[in-house]
Design an enzyme around this catalytic site. Structure first.
Site, PDB file in Angstrom:
ATOM      1  N   LYS A 121       0.800  -1.050   0.003  1.00 43.19           N
ATOM      2  CA  LYS A 121      -0.077  -0.127   0.082  1.00 43.19           C
ATOM      3  C   LYS A 121       0.877   1.303   0.065  1.00 43.19           C
ATOM      4  CE  LYS A 121      -4.441  -1.926   1.084  1.00 43.19           C
ATOM      5  NZ  LYS A 121      -5.488  -1.690   1.649  1.00 43.19           N
ATOM      6  N   LYS A 203      -3.703 -10.214  -6.400  1.00 40.04           N
ATOM      7  CA  LYS A 203      -4.936 -10.425  -5.927  1.00 40.04           C
ATOM      8  C   LYS A 203      -5.895  -9.483  -6.365  1.00 40.04           C
ATOM      9  CE  LYS A 203      -5.932  -8.367  -1.832  1.00 40.04           C
ATOM     10  NZ  LYS A 203      -6.387  -8.002  -0.401  1.00 40.04           N
ATOM     11  N   LYS A 206     -10.627  -4.584  -4.350  1.00 42.16           N
ATOM     12  CA  LYS A 206     -11.692  -3.700  -4.320  1.00 42.16           C
ATOM     13  C   LYS A 206     -11.118  -2.394  -4.974  1.00 42.16           C
ATOM     14  CE  LYS A 206     -13.499  -4.322   0.069  1.00 42.16           C
ATOM     15  NZ  LYS A 206     -12.189  -4.042   0.708  1.00 42.16           N
TER      16      LYS A 206
HETATM   17  N1  AQP Z   1      -8.695 -11.574  -3.548  1.00 40.57           N
HETATM   18  C1  AQP Z   1      -9.122 -12.091  -2.510  1.00 40.57           C
HETATM   19  N2  AQP Z   1      -9.384 -13.461  -2.378  1.00 40.57           N
HETATM   20  C2  AQP Z   1      -9.795 -13.935  -1.043  1.00 40.57           C
HETATM   21  N3  AQP Z   1     -10.014 -13.197  -0.141  1.00 40.57           N
HETATM   22  C3  AQP Z   1      -9.941 -11.857  -0.237  1.00 40.57           C
HETATM   23  N4  AQP Z   1     -10.075 -10.771   0.643  1.00 40.57           N
HETATM   24  C4  AQP Z   1      -9.757  -9.646  -0.008  1.00 40.57           C
HETATM   25  N5  AQP Z   1      -9.597  -9.855  -1.249  1.00 40.57           N
HETATM   26  C5  AQP Z   1      -9.255 -11.270  -1.338  1.00 40.57           C
HETATM   27  C6  AQP Z   1     -10.636 -10.999   2.012  1.00 40.57           C
HETATM   28  O1  AQP Z   1     -11.788 -10.221   2.183  1.00 40.57           O
HETATM   29  C7  AQP Z   1     -11.865  -9.667   3.545  1.00 40.57           C
HETATM   30  C8  AQP Z   1     -11.963  -8.078   3.700  1.00 40.57           C
HETATM   31  O2  AQP Z   1     -10.873  -7.419   3.189  1.00 40.57           O
HETATM   32  P1  AQP Z   1     -10.550  -5.980   3.404  1.00 40.57           P
HETATM   33  O3  AQP Z   1     -12.001  -5.247   2.886  1.00 40.57           O
HETATM   34  O4  AQP Z   1     -10.412  -5.806   4.964  1.00 40.57           O
HETATM   35  O5  AQP Z   1      -9.292  -5.742   2.673  1.00 40.57           O
HETATM   36  P2  AQP Z   1      -8.620  -6.179   1.772  1.00 40.57           P
HETATM   37  O6  AQP Z   1      -7.876  -7.525   1.945  1.00 40.57           O
HETATM   38  O7  AQP Z   1      -7.284  -5.351   1.787  1.00 40.57           O
HETATM   39  O8  AQP Z   1      -9.499  -6.266   0.386  1.00 40.57           O
HETATM   40  P3  AQP Z   1      -9.422  -5.491  -0.719  1.00 40.57           P
HETATM   41  O9  AQP Z   1     -10.474  -6.015  -1.551  1.00 40.57           O
HETATM   42  O10 AQP Z   1      -7.767  -5.650  -1.572  1.00 40.57           O
HETATM   43  O11 AQP Z   1      -9.548  -3.964  -0.342  1.00 40.57           O
HETATM   44  P4  AQP Z   1      -8.678  -2.676  -0.802  1.00 40.57           P
HETATM   45  O12 AQP Z   1      -8.563  -2.728  -2.250  1.00 40.57           O
HETATM   46  O13 AQP Z   1      -9.243  -1.678  -0.021  1.00 40.57           O
HETATM   47  O14 AQP Z   1      -7.291  -2.977   0.066  1.00 40.57           O
HETATM   48  C9  AQP Z   1     -10.436 -10.100   4.314  1.00 40.57           C
HETATM   49  O15 AQP Z   1     -10.821 -11.355   5.137  1.00 40.57           O
HETATM   50  C10 AQP Z   1      -9.712 -10.615   3.060  1.00 40.57           C
HETATM   51  O16 AQP Z   1      -8.702 -11.449   3.288  1.00 40.57           O
END
Ligand code: AQP
Length: 339
Positions: A121, A203, A206
């Site tokens: 990040k 990965k 969002k």
């Molecule tokens: N690609 C993924 N595959 C499986 N699990 C995933 N998670 C996120 N991406 C994947 C799981 O979703 C839960 C919530 O995630 P979060 O919103 O707390 O943060 P994150 O992991 O940083 O998710 P994003 O989508 O990548 O958000 P941004 O883009 O804002 O950083 C967690 O349990 C995570 O493991």
């Protein structure tokens, strides 16, 4: 005490959260949220929209407020029953911020420096490498430890943060005496890391700028199918799970989760067929699978009064539990009691 109450007390505790940084992706859904509802009968579940985590990356305040409400409606649409589980918005419970400070003083700079999400990040947002981004895992440890959670259902990307939460809990317990439960990760066997359709080595996220790589769970069926049709694969033209076939492996995992079929069954189903047929089949299966979620979400988001009732009751219930933990933590570290 009634038998039902005793059973309730004996159940293990689950905590998990999701950031309101945008509409949930298929990754968030398959890796985490889709499991949350299924666990409600066997565990005491606490689920949170972790808006305090979201501000570690710059957010437009009006958008954040909107996304937080949408995320709350979405977890209910994904099957969280606010009568069975505690579902709340993190910033409604001030104990999270208080616990963050206590635990910060039991977390080492060196261990935070090793967190890969911080490194990723910081690279993504070089103009805003704020202290909150660095200490994010401490806030997350507090989220879990406040409720003495036994299990934390997360995708594999959160494993390192969970490991840190365990270390911090153990360190605090050793230093001040037993207080926290040391939590275990609950990671699904298939779909623990859903990859981007545009770049299957990355990965699905969002906040990914490439919208084509990402299926949002509220995408309309035609959009879902179009994105799957464009998914990056390889030149072998054979649907089989194998090393080096990141794109196909990803599509097979997704298809397996939404249809319940094994990899062998999928390979047999698409024997002699090209990737085009397979991609359409995955797209259609995902669109069908997400249809009830989309419909329930539309109903819920239109009922703001109901949502407010649920998240208010959720925060009150969460605070009743966390108040006890924070009071004990204050006493253990040596703060003077006001009463
Ligand atoms: N690609 C993924 N595959 C499986 N699990 C995933 N998670 C996120 N991406 C994947 C799981 O979703 C839960 C919530 O995630 P979060 O919103 O707390 O943060 P994150 O992991 O940083 O998710 P994003 O989508 O990548 O958000 P941004 O883009 O804002 O950083 C967690 O349990 C995570 O493991």
């Amino acid at each position: 005490m009634s038998e039902q109450n005793t059973q309730q007390e004996q159940k293990k505790i689950i905590f998990s959260g999701i950031q309101p940084t945008g509409t949930f992706t298929l990754g968030n859904y398959i890796g985490a949220v889709s499991h949350w509802g299924k666990l409600q009968d066997d565990y005491n579940c606490i689920y949170s929209i972790v808006d305090m985590h979201a501000i570690t990356v710059r957010q437009d305040p009006a958008e954040l407020r909107k996304h937080t409400l949408e995320a709350y409606a979405l977890i209910l649409a994904c099957g969280i029953d606010p009568k069975k589980s505690i579902a709340f918005i993190q910033s409604h419970n001030r104990h999270h911020a208080e616990m963050n400070w206590i635990l910060s003083c039991s977390t080492q700079f060196g261990e935070l420096s090793r967190m890969t999400q911080f490194k990723d990040k910081s690279q993504k947002h070089p103009d805003d490498i704020n202290a909150g981004l660095f200490t994010y895992p401490v806030l997350m440890a507090g989220d879990i430890l406040l409720y003495k959670a036994d299990l934390v259902p997360v995708g594999v990307d959160q494993k390192q943060h969970l490991e840190l939460a365990r270390n911090v809990a153990q360190r605090f317990n050793q230093r001040y005496g037993e207080l926290f439960t040391v939590p275990d990760a609950y990671i699904p066997k298939v779909g623990a890391k859903v990859m981007s359709l545009a770049d299957p080595t990355k990965k699905m996220s969002k906040s990914d700028e490439n919208q084509n790589g990402c299926i949002y769970i509220l995408d309309e069926p035609d959009v879902i199918i179009r994105k799957f049709k464009k998914a990056v694969t390889d030149s072998e033209a054979c649907v089989r799970y194998a090393e080096g076939k990141d794109g196909i492996n990803n599509l097979m995992s997704i298809y397996s989760v939404v249809t319940g079929k094994t990899n062998e069954e999928i390979e047999r189903e698409f024997e002699g067929k090209g990737y085009g047929d397979f991609k359409i089949a995955v797209g259609e299966a995902v669109a069908d699978h997400l249809k009830p979620v989309r419909e329930e979400y539309k109903r819920l988001i239109a009922d703001k009064a109901y949502l407010k009732e649920c998240y208010t009751a959720g925060a009150e219930a969460a605070m009743r539990i966390s108040a006890k933990t924070i009071a004990k933590a204050y006493r253990k570290v040596g703060f003077v009691d006001m009463k």
